[in-house]
Design an enzyme around this catalytic site. Structure first.
Site, PDB file in Angstrom:
ATOM      1  N   ALA A 194       8.043  -8.982  -5.790  1.00 46.44           N
ATOM      2  CA  ALA A 194       8.374  -9.375  -4.412  1.00 46.44           C
ATOM      3  C   ALA A 194       8.467  -8.106  -3.580  1.00 46.44           C
ATOM      4  O   ALA A 194       8.497  -6.997  -4.126  1.00 46.44           O
ATOM      5  CB  ALA A 194       9.686 -10.128  -4.357  1.00 46.44           C
ATOM      6  N   LYS A 195       8.495  -8.249  -2.305  1.00 48.55           N
ATOM      7  CA  LYS A 195       8.760  -7.117  -1.417  1.00 48.55           C
ATOM      8  C   LYS A 195       9.207  -7.675  -0.084  1.00 48.55           C
ATOM      9  O   LYS A 195       8.839  -8.811   0.282  1.00 48.55           O
ATOM     10  CB  LYS A 195       7.484  -6.288  -1.211  1.00 48.55           C
ATOM     11  CG  LYS A 195       7.753  -4.849  -0.901  1.00 48.55           C
ATOM     12  CD  LYS A 195       8.116  -4.081  -2.164  1.00 48.55           C
ATOM     13  CE  LYS A 195       8.424  -2.631  -1.890  1.00 48.55           C
ATOM     14  NZ  LYS A 195       8.513  -1.873  -3.150  1.00 48.55           N
ATOM     15  N   GLY A 196       9.992  -6.897   0.633  1.00 46.59           N
ATOM     16  CA  GLY A 196      10.423  -7.336   1.947  1.00 46.59           C
ATOM     17  C   GLY A 196      10.478  -6.152   2.875  1.00 46.59           C
ATOM     18  O   GLY A 196      10.314  -5.004   2.446  1.00 46.59           O
TER      19      GLY A 196
END
Ligand code: NAD
Length: 419
Positions: free
Chosen positions: A106-108
């Site tokens: 994931a990444k944000g």
């Protein structure tokens, strides 16, 4: 049609295409492996100190949920957009799979220059971003961590905000927290330590004596500065470093401890020395034994790849090398050894995994145990990558990514397609 665009996403897609061809993955199976499961976009309004209101766009991309919850950093930078965040989430998946962690990637991030905010504004924005994400994250759904522009303090605000809404302390919702708020010993140093450890292994293999070796480091934030300190402690002379404000060079070796203290006090390398300053565009092609890109994506293009004058490229940053540059480096394998990003900087997520486990169990380890286990996992993945590259006669990046993609693919095939 896809909502993901931009050069960084295109690069992740292109890299995946190379691996999918190499593994002979049927065309109809490729989108299922590449395209993210979920993308969330939120508006984060904050009160500015001058009484006005500003709105920042925030993102979170969860690539796949096949092996467990998703895991990945949060980036605060003006350049952040959905395509970049998606690419970073995809790379995170191959990384977690390569080193055997039970996570998807994931990444944000938020499109904001954090240095343009006061501490109070940064806290307000961090808390509002986490609040907006509450329906989509959780200790068994998606666990955040730091990345460029965020740090332990931001993680503490994330954890506190999430916990306030749950009515209880949930330390396991983020990793990279301060030790005083449920973090693990050795997390802040984990990525840089892993980079230096792997660079040291390759130096040994290439019979380069660390006491006579030199290193050049682009980026002097968490990862770049810890890598510099660790290499320095191994006897390596750091001849050049840079950050977004400029670059410094000293053939006899820079005072790394002094630079770390300066950067901690002033937030960057700016103002350290005019005498040692040189053109930052030249940093990647300086002669050295170990080159460590530890800043942003796509800094090594085909032209720079052809002009590298190092023996080892230790990719501390995510995606520093373009696919066109990879073709050049593949031709130069005999004189430049590449430690690909998904292996080289994986010490960060490995120790994040240890932090998550310790929080879930409320049983905390000594730093020596954290670091020993980190190196054990990195060494195992490194050995497997080298063996695979040799067996299939492929470039190190191809071998590493193939192992990551294969593990995700095997899990998807075994679980089947619902419904
Ligand atoms: P950071 O925000 O602490 O530091 C980033 C550094 O890069 C700063 O010194 C900044 O000045 C410099 N920089 C930015 N743009 C630059 C440019 N154009 N040229 C030269 N320097 C520039 O971030 P970090 O956590 O050290 O992350 C650095 C890289 O490592 C990123 O690619 C990140 O995705 C990757 N990474 C970080 C971790 C982690 O645990 N923090 C883990 C894996 C990978």
């Amino acid at each position: 049609m896809t909502i993901y665009s931009g050069p960084v996403f295109d690069m992740a897609a292109k890299q995946f295409g190379v691996i999918a061809d190499h593994l002979s993955i049927p065309l109809d199976e490729r989108d299922r492996l590449l395209m993210p499961k979920r993308a969330i976009t939120v508006s984060c309004p904050v009160h500015r100190d001058d009484g006005t209101t500003a709105v920042f766009e925030g993102y979170r991309v969860q690539h796949h949920l096949t092996l467990g919850p998703t895991k990945g950093g949060t980036r605060f930078a003006a350049s952040v957009d959905l395509g970049e965040v998606a690419a970073l989430a995809i790379w995170m998946s191959w990384k977690c799979a390569l080193v055997g962690l039970p996570y998807g990637g994931a990444k944000g991030g938020i499109g904001v220059d954090p240095s343009s905010l006061s501490k109070r504004e940064l806290e307000g924005l961090s808390r509002r971003y986490m609040q907006e994400m509450i329906p989509f994250v959780g200790p068994h759904t998606d666990i955040m961590a730091p990345d460029m522009g965020t740090n332990e303090q931001v993680m503490a605000w994330f954890m506190d905000t999430y916990s306030m809404y749950q009515g209880q302390t949930v330390t396991e919702i983020v990793t990279g927290k301060p030790v005083s708020a449920g973090g693990t010993l050795g997390r802040r140093e984990a990525t840089g330590r892993g980079v230096a450890h792997l660079a040291h292994r390759v130096m040994n293999d290439l019979e380069i004596n660390p006491n006579r070796a030199t290193a050049v480091i682009q980026g002097f934030g968490n990862v770049g500065s810890v890598t510099a300190l660790e290499l320095h402690h191994m006897g390596v002379k750091i001849t050049a470093v840079s950050d977004h404000t400029g670059a410094l060079h000293r053939a006899a070796g820079l005072d790394i401890q002094g630079l770390v203290e300066h950067a901690a006090a002033h937030g960057s390398l700016a103002g350290y020395s005019n005498e040692l300053a040189f053109d930052p565009r030249e940093i990647l092609t300086l002669p050295c034994d170990v080159l460590v890109p530890a800043a942003v994506e796509r800094v090594i293009d085909a032209n720079i790849a052809g002009n590298l004058r190092c023996r080892i490229v230790a990719e501390a940053a995510n995606g520093p090398t373009t696919p066109e540059a990879d073709l050049v480096l593949e031709q130069r394998q005999d004189d430049v050894f590449l430690i690909p990003d998904i292996l080289c900087n994986s010490g960060g997520v490995v120790v994040s995994y240890f932090e998550w486990i310790q929080d879930l169990q409320q049983l905390f380890w000594e730093e020596e145990e954290v670091t020993r286990r980190e190196y054990q996992i990195l060494d195992r993945a490194f050995d497997r990558m080298v063996a695979r590259a040799r067996r299939d006669e492929v470039f190190n990046r191809t071998a590493a990514m193939a192992m990551g993609v294969e593990r995700v693919r095997n899990a998807k095939m075994t679980r089947g397609l619902f419904p």
